[in-house]
Write an enzyme that holds these catalytic residues in place. Structure first.
Site, PDB file in Angstrom:
ATOM      1  N   SER A  33       0.966  -1.119   0.079  1.00  0.00           N
ATOM      2  CA  SER A  33       0.156  -0.188  -0.059  1.00  0.00           C
ATOM      3  C   SER A  33       0.885   1.178  -0.027  1.00  0.00           C
ATOM      4  O   SER A  33       1.777   1.653  -0.721  1.00  0.00           O
ATOM      5  CB  SER A  33      -1.034  -0.172   1.133  1.00  0.00           C
ATOM      6  OG  SER A  33      -2.117   0.836   1.127  1.00  0.00           O
TER       7      SER A  33
ATOM      8  N   ASP B  71      -5.746  -3.688  -2.424  1.00  0.00           N
ATOM      9  CA  ASP B  71      -4.767  -3.542  -1.389  1.00  0.00           C
ATOM     10  C   ASP B  71      -4.184  -4.457  -1.089  1.00  0.00           C
ATOM     11  O   ASP B  71      -4.592  -5.635  -0.411  1.00  0.00           O
ATOM     12  CB  ASP B  71      -5.374  -2.663  -0.445  1.00  0.00           C
ATOM     13  CG  ASP B  71      -4.215  -1.710   0.536  1.00  0.00           C
ATOM     14  OD1 ASP B  71      -3.123  -2.506   0.790  1.00  0.00           O
ATOM     15  OD2 ASP B  71      -4.521  -0.594   0.656  1.00  0.00           O
TER      16      ASP B  71
END
Length: 326
Positions: A44, A208
Site C-alpha cells: 500500500s 490493497d
C-alpha cells in the site's frame, strides 16, 4: 556479505509521512540509507515509498517532499511529481466501506477456502467482496508513471497486492509474479477495498496488499536476506483505547508479531519501527488526511531516533549501514 531487506507497511498518506520520518532519522543517526537495501517490500503506502527509493530518492529528500520543504539539487524525480496535480480525496471512514452492498463470493474464492482451509483468511476474503470504491487510485498515482523506467528497478522491489477473484496475495516484482508496469502494481497495492476502485492488471483485478497483511514482512523469508528493517505505520500498541482505529492497530500488530517470529525463526535478524502514543495521536483516524503530515514526520523522526539508539536495534542498523552504500 549479509543481504538487507526493508519492509514498508501500509498506512495511507499519514503512513507515508511516518515512513519519511523514520527513514530520514535512520540515515541521519545511523548511516543506514534505505536505498541500499537489497530487497524492498512495499505494501500500500509502502509501495509508493519503496518505488521512490528505487528511483533514487534519498530519505532526506523524501522527508523534505512530504512537508513541501526545499529539495536537494539532484532530485528531479520528486520535482516531476510535485508538478503533477493530485485529485483531492474524501475523508476515509472505515465504517463507511461496510455499509455498501457486498458481492457474493465466486467459485475461485470458495474453491480456495475448501482446498486449503488452514491458510484461508475469512476477513481478508471478505474485504475482496466489498463494493468497488468511488476513487480512482490510478489517477492519484499518475505522477509515478512519469518517473518510472521502462522496466522494473534493477534492485529487487517487491510490491504486494491481493487478487480480487480468490483473495490470493500476489507479490509483483518477485520471480514468477505476473508481469505488470510498476505504476499499476503500486496502484493495485494501494487500492483500499471500498474506498478505491480495484486495479486491472492483465486478466485480473487487484486490491490493497494490506488486505492480506499490513506489512507482508514474512515474504522476506524467500529473499535470502540476513537482516530486516520493518517500518509498520498501522501497527503499534494503542494502549487502553477501544475505538475502531485502536482495534485495527491491535489486529495489525498481532500479524506483525507473527511475521517477525517467522523471520527470526528463519535466522533473519529483525528490527521494527511502529508508532507509539505520540505518533498515533498526531496520525489520527483518517489515514488519507494531509492535514497533519508535518506533525507525523516530526514525531516519527524523534521517536524513531530514540528507538534506533537502543543497543540491540543500533547493532542491527550499524551492520545494515556498513554492508553497503548507494
Amino acid at each position: 556479505m549479509v543481504r538487507v531487506g526493508l519492509v514498508l507497511g501500509g498506512g495511507g498518506v499519514v503512513g507515508q509521512a511516518y515512513h519519511a520520518g523514520v527513514l530520514a532519522v535512520l540515515q541521519h543517526d545511523t548511516g543506514f540509507d534505505a536505498r541500499s537495501a537489497d530487497v524492498v517490500v512495499g505494501t500500500s503506502a509502502g509501495s509508493i515509498t519503496g518505488t521512490l527509493l528505487r528511483a533514487g530518492v534519498s530519505p532526506e529528500d523524501l522527508a523534505a517532499w512530504t512537508v513541501k520543504a526545499p529539495l536537494s539539487g539532484e532530485d528531479d524525480v520528486l520535482r516531476t511529481m510535485a508538478a503533477t496535480d493530485v485529485p483531492e480525496l474524501a475523508p476515509f471512514n472505515p465504517l463507511s466501506v461496510f455499509r455498501r452492498p457486498m458481492r457474493l463470493p465466486g467459485p475461485p474464492l470458495v474453491a480456495r477456502a475448501l482446498a486449503r482451509p488452514w491458510r484461508f483468511r475469512p476477513l481478508a476474503a471478505g474485504m475482496t467482496l466489498l463494493a468497488p470504491g468511488r476513487h480512482d487510485i490510478v489517477s492519484q498515482l499518475g505522477a509515478l508513471r512519469e518517473v518510472e523506467g521502462p522496466t522494473w528497478p534493477e534492485r529487487d522491489l517487491w510490491i504486494t497486492a491481493v487478487r480480487r477473484r480468490d483473495g490470493r496475495r500476489v507479490v509483483f516484482g518477485r520471480p514468477g509474479a505476473p508481469p505488470a508496469p510498476v505504476h499499476l502494481a503500486v496502484a493495485a497495492s494501494c487500492a483500499v477495498p471500498g474506498y478505491f476502485a480495484p486495479v486491472r492488471i492483465g486478466k485480473h483485478s487487484y486490491v490493497d496488499g494490506g488486505v492480506h497483511s499490513a506489512t507482508n514482512a514474512a515474504v522476506l523469508r524467500s529473499a535470502g536476506v540476513g537482516l530486516a528493517v520493518v517500518v509498520a505505520p498501522m501497527s503499534g500498541s494503542p494502549g487502553w483505547r477501544q475505538d475502531l482505529t485502536a482495534a485495527m492497530r491491535r489486529f495489525a500488530q498481532r500479524h506483525l508479531d507473527r511475521e517477525v517470529r517467522a523471520l527470526r525463526a528463519a535466522g533473519i535478524r529483525t528490527v521494527t519501527f511502529t508508532p507509539g502514543a505520540a505518533e498515533q495521536q498526531v496520525m489520527g483516524a483518517d489515514m488519507m488526511s494531509r492535514d497533519r503530515v508535518e506533525e507525523v514526520l516530526q514525531q516519527s523522526f524523534l521517536q524513531a531516533g530514540v528507538h534506533a539508539a537502543t543497543p540491540e536495534v543500533a547493532a542491527v542498523l550499524r551492520e545494515a549501514a556498513d554492508r553497503g552504500q548507494v
